[in-house]
Design a protein around this motif. Structure first.
Motif, mmCIF file in Angstrom:
data_model
loop_
_atom_site.group_PDB
_atom_site.id
_atom_site.type_symbol
_atom_site.label_atom_id
_atom_site.label_comp_id
_atom_site.label_asym_id
_atom_site.label_seq_id
_atom_site.Cartn_x
_atom_site.Cartn_y
_atom_site.Cartn_z
ATOM 1 N N GLN A 71 0.974 -1.189 -0.008
ATOM 2 C CA GLN A 71 0.190 0.065 0.078
ATOM 3 C C GLN A 71 0.891 1.378 -0.084
ATOM 4 N N ILE B 266 -6.148 3.801 2.758
ATOM 5 C CA ILE B 266 -7.453 2.913 2.375
ATOM 6 C C ILE B 266 -8.640 3.800 2.668
ATOM 7 N N SER C 99 -11.930 3.004 1.502
ATOM 8 C CA SER C 99 -13.003 2.275 1.434
ATOM 9 C C SER C 99 -12.939 0.945 2.018
ATOM 10 N N GLN D 218 -12.277 -2.122 -0.672
ATOM 11 C CA GLN D 218 -11.060 -2.253 -1.224
ATOM 12 C C GLN D 218 -10.415 -3.486 -0.584
#
Length: 801
Positions: A313, A318, A320, A323
């Motif tokens: 990542q 993040i 949502s 995801q």
């Protein structure tokens, strides 16, 4: 008594009458390399080596025949380092006929450095034995109880590797396979790799050895080679019974010849270590691989997956819950063991804190969660939050400062300190972070006191900040430790009456969790090649090592101790931020010595960055009490702080006050006269460390450096050393006038240690070096001072080395 010969005296007289530069120093050393005293010849040869005196090679070759074996040892080493191939025949002669094993060792090393191919036949003999042509001191083994040939054998293998001698392959393999020989796995396999592709058949044989150590180093040697044949052998190593060897082969092949089949083979391996190695390299955007990793039964693989998801990542948030990475981490959080679940929650805290508000609330507010599990999860969350830099995370870090776990509290507070120092951070968030530090530094209760909010201009205003407190611990939190759980974790609980005092493991205490400490120790024991420690890991290890007697400690049972520890930690962190100067000056006048000391240390660090900020800080401290204070009319806040420190009854506070005073420019001090009197008292104190700290302050206040010369005769060795180093920095001409006599009077010291490397290399001019060298050389013509010559020769060398 033997005197220096007239010819040497005449040579020295000619040299010491002129300025002594590097070339002249080499000539002086050459003179003493022919002295009648073996210790002087040793020092001279070592000096020529350190000065890289290539013009002295003929003399050093001559020294290979010296009567003293120490001279021959240093001469052989010097010739190898100087790189002159004209020394090769003489070195081969020493290797063959010199009876001293140490001389032979240095001759072998030198021949390797000189790329002496003509020495290869002798070196091959030494790989498998003592050699028929080579003479040895037969009594040496019985006298020293050590066979010097064992060291020479290893050095011969290394030398042949440098020569890339193909004919050495056979003797190296004979030595490796000799059951009565020492283990040569590392040296032999490295040498075969350096020799090149001709060694591949032999390395292939070694990869099939019954010795795990030999197979590992053979595969590592193959990994350093680039031929197709080496890759074929590495491919076979993927079936090795040892998982570390399979990992080494996999990672090498992946760099050289990546393929889907290679990944599939690693993912199906029966070792979780190999599967973890594959996982670290996978493209997790391919959902098939992600699903396979999620279903892996090994907690170690699941932990590796958490780290892999976090790295993939790359710190991007993040946004949502839909995801894939969020879903994967949440699955690991909900359906895994405590350690994996904690790690996953920590990753979510770093990547998606606003999506797990309820989970964070439960973590810090629930009282029914097992204490160990809660502590482990809180630590992971704080670690994750520390990677963020927004106000949402700051609020949860404040919440974590009230955790029942010491490690969580300190980690959270340190993370807030980092937030306060981020330049890119919003000023409002940064000010709020500073407010938390100040509140802890001033020992204010979060539950009962308002936090002084700091605006972007550095002014303060009162604003309530909602945070939790650990002042009112529940009876559950104060309960006795779970003795059975502690025993399961491998702790030594001692006698029954001591069982309530807590864990004994230092590492567990520092990490804040005994089970984690036990896992880390077991993992380290299983791992053959441990990587370099991070700075954080080194700090933890150093702190753990301090508990030498494994005392029983209870880190979370004393509310006063908890508050004090947080307070001192906060003060330390405040020292990283200019906005906290006023608050630190107030704390520095505390009646509690440890708080005052911590604040003074923080102010001293601030002075290194911006002394003007300290001098311009507003007077906000309370009036100093006592008769001495009434006579002192402070004009600046920092002067009052220093005065309070210097008049303290605590020596540690006085010392730190002196260090802070030494940072302040004399022309900015309004009441320098008062400080001079106080520093004078410290200079006369019986405590040596106080005298040491008083000297730099004395010079800052305009004191005469020549006054400090008397301290070169101080009864304390530490004071004498500190005085000379200070004079070298602040009054180099004065230091040069006294350094020769001082060094002779303190033979345990070296010129480098007294003057410091920076002084030697950067601040001494060529003229000053020549002047100092001439002062040393003048002592060399005095026959009555021969005992000093062994000190003078290394000192002259260090001037130009």
């Amino acid at each position: 008594m033997t005197q220096i010969s007239p010819s040497l005296n005449e040579s020295l007289a000619g040299l010491t009458s002129a300025p002594i530069g590097k070339a002249e120093t080499c000539r002086v050393l050459e003179v003493f390399a022919q002295s009648d005293f073996d210790i002087l010849r040793v020092k001279a040869v070592q000096g020529l080596r350190d000065l890289k005196a290539t013009d002295s090679v003929p003399l050093l070759i001559q020294a290979l025949h010296d009567d003293d074996e120490d001279v021959r040892v240093d001469a052989a080493e010097s010739l190898g380092l100087l790189g002159d191939t004209s020394a090769i025949p003489a070195l081969i002669e020493n290797l063959t006929y010199d009876p001293c094993a140490e001389v032979k060792q240095n001759a072998v090393q030198a021949l390797g450095l000189l790329n002496a191919k003509e020495a290869a036949p002798l070196l091959r003999q030494l790989v498998i034995g003592r050699g028929e042509e080579i003479q040895w001191d037969e009594d040496e083994y019985h006298r020293d109880e050590w066979d010097g040939w064992l060291d020479i054998q290893i050095m011969a293998i290394d030398a042949l590797a440098k020569l890339k001698d193909v004919e050495a392959i056979e003797p190296i393999m004979l030595a490796v396979n000799d059951p009565e020989n020492q283990d040569l796995s590392v040296q032999a396999m490295n040498a075969l790799a350096q020799i090149g592709d001709a060694s591949l058949p032999s390395l292939g044989v070694c990869t099939q050895s019954s010795s795990r150590r030999r197979r590992f180093h053979a595969v590592r040697a193959l990994a350093s080679m680039s031929s197709d044949k080496a890759l074929e052998l590495l491919d076979k190593a993927l079936d090795d019974p040892d998982h570390d060897i399979r990992i080494l082969a996999f990672e090498t092949l992946l760099r050289r010849k990546p393929s889907v089949e290679l990944f599939e083979r690693a993912l199906e391996d029966n070792s979780d270590q190999v599967r973890m190695a594959a996982l670290a390299k996978l493209d997790l955007d391919q959902m098939g691989y992600l699903q396979r990793a999620l279903s892996d039964p090994s907690p170690k693989v699941q932990l590796a997956l958490v780290r892999r998801l976090s790295d993939a990542q790359s710190g991007a948030p993040i946004t949502s819950k839909e995801q894939p990475f969020f879903k994967a981490l949440y699955i690991l959080f909900e359906n895994s063991g405590a350690e994996v679940s904690s790690s996953a929650l920590g990753a979510l805290a770093a990547l998606a804190p606003e999506l797990i508000k309820q989970e964070l609330k439960d973590l810090f507010e629930r009282s029914d969660m097992p204490k160990d599990e809660q502590e482990q999860r809180q630590w992971a969350v704080v670690d994750g939050l520390s990677k963020r830099d927004d106000v949402f995370c700051l609020e949860w870090l404040q919440q974590a400062c009230g955790s029942a776990s010491r490690s969580v509290r300190l980690k959270a507070l340190a993370s807030i300190g980092l937030l306060a120092g981020k330049d890119e951070l919003d000023d409002k968030v940064k000010a709020q972070a500073l407010a938390v530090l100040i509140a802890f530094g001033r020992s204010k209760s979060f539950a009962d006191e308002e936090i002084e909010q700091i605006d972007a201009d550095g002014d303060t205003e009162n604003e309530e900040v909602e945070v939790s407190t650990d002042q009112e611990e529940s009876e559950e939190e104060e309960a006795q430790p779970d003795l059975e759980a502690m025993k399961d974790a491998g702790l030594d609980l001692g006698h029954e009456k001591d069982q309530s005092e807590g864990p004994t493991s230092s590492l567990g205490a520092i990490l804040g969790h005994e089970a984690i400490a036990k896992d880390l120790i077991e993992e380290a024991e299983d791992q053959e090649d441990i990587g370099e420690l991070s700075l954080n890991e080194q700090a933890l290890l150093n702190r753990a090592r301090r508990n030498l007697r494994r005392r029983k400690i209870d880190l979370d049972g004393d509310a006063e101790q908890i508050e004090q520890e947080l307070c001192l930690t906060a003060i330390h962190l405040m020292g990283e931020h200019d906005w906290t100067i006023g608050q630190l000056m107030a704390i520095a006048q505390s009646e509690q010595a440890d708080k005052a000391l911590a604040a003074l240390e923080a102010l001293t660090r601030l002075a290194d960055r911006s002394v003007d900020a300290l001098l311009s800080a507003q007077e906000i401290v309370e009036e100093t009490e006592g008769e001495e204070a009434e006579e002192f009319d402070p004009r600046t806040a920092i002067e009052k702080v220093v005065f309070t420190a210097l008049t303290s009854s605590q020596m540690t506070v006085q010392k730190q006050g002196l260090r802070l005073l030494a940072k302040l420019p004399q022309d900015k001090l309004v009441r320098g006269d008062v400080f001079r009197d106080l520093v004078e008292k410290c200079l006369q104190d019986s405590e040596s460390t106080l005298r040491i700290d008083a000297m730099p302050a004395y010079l800052v206040l305009g004191g005469d450096a020549s006054r400090l010369v008397s301290y070169l005769q101080d009864t304390s060795t530490l004071v004498r050393q500190a005085t000379m180093r200070l004079l070298a920095q602040k009054a180099p001409n004065l230091a040069i006038d006294h350094i020769v006599d001082f060094l002779l009077g303190n033979p345990e010291q070296t010129l480098d240690s007294l003057l410091g490397e920076e002084m030697m290399t950067k601040h001494l001019s060529q003229q000053e070096k020549q002047r100092l060298a001439s002062s040393f050389a003048s002592k060399l013509t005095n026959d009555k001072a021969k005992a000093e010559w062994t000190i003078i020769l290394p000192a002259m060398t260090q001037l130009y080395a």
